[in-house]
Design a protein around this motif. Structure first.
Motif, PDB file in Angstrom:
ATOM      1  N   ASP A   1       0.816  -1.229   0.000  1.00 55.94           N
ATOM      2  CA  ASP A   1       0.000   0.000   0.000  1.00 55.94           C
ATOM      3  C   ASP A   1       0.844   1.270   0.000  1.00 55.94           C
ATOM      4  O   ASP A   1       0.318   2.359   0.228  1.00 55.94           O
ATOM      5  N   GLY A   2       2.168   1.137  -0.194  1.00 60.74           N
ATOM      6  CA  GLY A   2       3.031   2.319  -0.272  1.00 60.74           C
ATOM      7  C   GLY A   2       3.527   2.817   1.077  1.00 60.74           C
ATOM      8  O   GLY A   2       4.066   3.920   1.175  1.00 60.74           O
TER       9      GLY A   2
ATOM     10  N   THR B   1      10.444  -0.171  -5.704  1.00 60.34           N
ATOM     11  CA  THR B   1       9.999   0.365  -6.995  1.00 60.34           C
ATOM     12  C   THR B   1       9.036   1.541  -6.805  1.00 60.34           C
ATOM     13  O   THR B   1       8.586   2.142  -7.774  1.00 60.34           O
ATOM     14  N   ASN B   2       8.707   1.867  -5.550  1.00 60.57           N
ATOM     15  CA  ASN B   2       7.715   2.897  -5.248  1.00 60.57           C
ATOM     16  C   ASN B   2       8.410   4.191  -4.814  1.00 60.57           C
ATOM     17  O   ASN B   2       8.833   4.333  -3.660  1.00 60.57           O
ATOM     18  N   THR B   3       8.518   5.148  -5.738  1.00 58.92           N
ATOM     19  CA  THR B   3       9.247   6.392  -5.465  1.00 58.92           C
ATOM     20  C   THR B   3       8.617   7.195  -4.334  1.00 58.92           C
ATOM     21  O   THR B   3       9.339   7.767  -3.508  1.00 58.92           O
ATOM     22  N   GLU B   4       7.286   7.254  -4.254  1.00 61.51           N
ATOM     23  CA  GLU B   4       6.644   8.006  -3.165  1.00 61.51           C
ATOM     24  C   GLU B   4       7.054   7.427  -1.810  1.00 61.51           C
ATOM     25  O   GLU B   4       7.355   8.167  -0.870  1.00 61.51           O
TER      26      GLU B   4
ATOM     27  N   LYS C   1       9.332   9.042   1.348  1.00 57.24           N
ATOM     28  CA  LYS C   1       8.890   9.101   2.758  1.00 57.24           C
ATOM     29  C   LYS C   1      10.051   8.719   3.678  1.00 57.24           C
ATOM     30  O   LYS C   1      10.203   9.277   4.755  1.00 57.24           O
ATOM     31  N   ILE C   2      10.850   7.739   3.251  1.00 52.44           N
ATOM     32  CA  ILE C   2      11.989   7.327   4.075  1.00 52.44           C
ATOM     33  C   ILE C   2      13.029   8.439   4.148  1.00 52.44           C
ATOM     34  O   ILE C   2      13.530   8.759   5.228  1.00 52.44           O
ATOM     35  N   TYR C   3      13.349   9.064   3.004  1.00 47.71           N
ATOM     36  CA  TYR C   3      14.304  10.177   3.022  1.00 47.71           C
ATOM     37  C   TYR C   3      13.818  11.271   3.970  1.00 47.71           C
ATOM     38  O   TYR C   3      14.594  11.826   4.747  1.00 47.71           O
TER      39      TYR C   3
ATOM     40  N   GLY D   1       7.409   7.424  13.144  1.00 50.11           N
ATOM     41  CA  GLY D   1       7.315   7.896  11.768  1.00 50.11           C
ATOM     42  C   GLY D   1       7.037   6.834  10.724  1.00 50.11           C
ATOM     43  O   GLY D   1       6.743   7.147   9.579  1.00 50.11           O
ATOM     44  N   VAL D   2       7.137   5.556  11.123  1.00 45.43           N
ATOM     45  CA  VAL D   2       6.876   4.484  10.152  1.00 45.43           C
ATOM     46  C   VAL D   2       5.412   4.061  10.229  1.00 45.43           C
ATOM     47  O   VAL D   2       4.721   4.358  11.197  1.00 45.43           O
ATOM     48  N   ASP D   3       4.971   3.337   9.202  1.00 42.73           N
ATOM     49  CA  ASP D   3       3.583   2.867   9.165  1.00 42.73           C
ATOM     50  C   ASP D   3       3.388   1.559   9.923  1.00 42.73           C
ATOM     51  O   ASP D   3       2.279   1.230  10.317  1.00 42.73           O
ATOM     52  N   TYR D   4       4.485   0.801  10.112  1.00 45.86           N
ATOM     53  CA  TYR D   4       4.369  -0.453  10.835  1.00 45.86           C
ATOM     54  C   TYR D   4       5.724  -0.844  11.416  1.00 45.86           C
ATOM     55  O   TYR D   4       6.747  -0.717  10.741  1.00 45.86           O
TER      56      TYR D   4
END
Length: 188
Positions: free
Chosen positions: A15-16, A34-37, A41-43, A154-157
């Motif tokens: 889910d990005g 492969t998911n630039t968005e 978010k990590i940067y 800051g992370v989603d999981y």
């Protein structure tokens, strides 16, 4: 337990989202490579310049040619005989987010031996981004309890494995490989 965590992390990554997870080295922040968005978010979370590239993890070495244009033959030997986790920086990166590719066209790749990472990558069918779980410029945490709360929040999981381990882990050895088979150590 492992299977449940792989399933939960897989859903987030597909889910990005970005995850905090144990690896064969130190704890990492990751996403679908492969998911630039998601990569961006990590940067942002690490407060890291996008010119400082992050590595990708693969589950097996025969996937190298999917993400590197010309894999030097020595790469397979180095991976097979490495006694500790080894990241290879190789030119000709392809099929991943442009945000992960260094200015010279290279990307760092590590074939992971960690069961969680291997299963997640297999299920995702794509490489996983891996970068140390710290704010840029701060020391890399040796184990989970040393990870900054800003990262955890800051992370989603946050993967619920190995969180109580206090085994001190070190980042991988990093070698730069040239297409002609020449190499140099970046970090031993």
């Amino acid at each position: 337990m492992l299977k449940d965590e792989v399933n939960k992390a897989l859903k987030i990554v597909q889910d990005g989202g970005i995850i905090l997870y144990p690896t064969d080295t130190i704890w990492g922040i990751g996403c679908d490579a492969t998911n630039t968005e998601a990569v961006k978010k990590i940067y942002a979370l690490k407060q890291r310049e996008e010119s400082k590239s992050m590595i990708i993890l693969l589950d097996i070495d025969n996937k190298l040619q999917t993400y590197i244009s010309e894999v030097p033959d020595i790469a397979y030997d180095l991976i097979e005989y490495a006694e500790s986790p080894l990241t290879l920086v190789m030119p000709g990166a392809k099929n991943i987010s442009p945000a992960l590719i260094a200015e010279d066209g290279s990307v760092g790749v590590r074939v992971t031996s960690h069961p969680f990472c291997q299963q997640l990558i297999q299920r995702l069918r794509k490489p996983l981004v891996s970068t140390s779980a710290n704010i840029s410029g701060k020391p890399s945490p040796e184990y989970f309890s040393k990870i900054d709360h800003d990262i955890i929040d800051g992370v989603d999981y946050v993967v619920d494995l190995d969180q109580y381990s206090t085994e001190i882990r070190k980042p991988s050895t990093i070698m730069r490989l040239n297409p002609n088979g020449g190499f140099e150590f970046i970090r031993r």
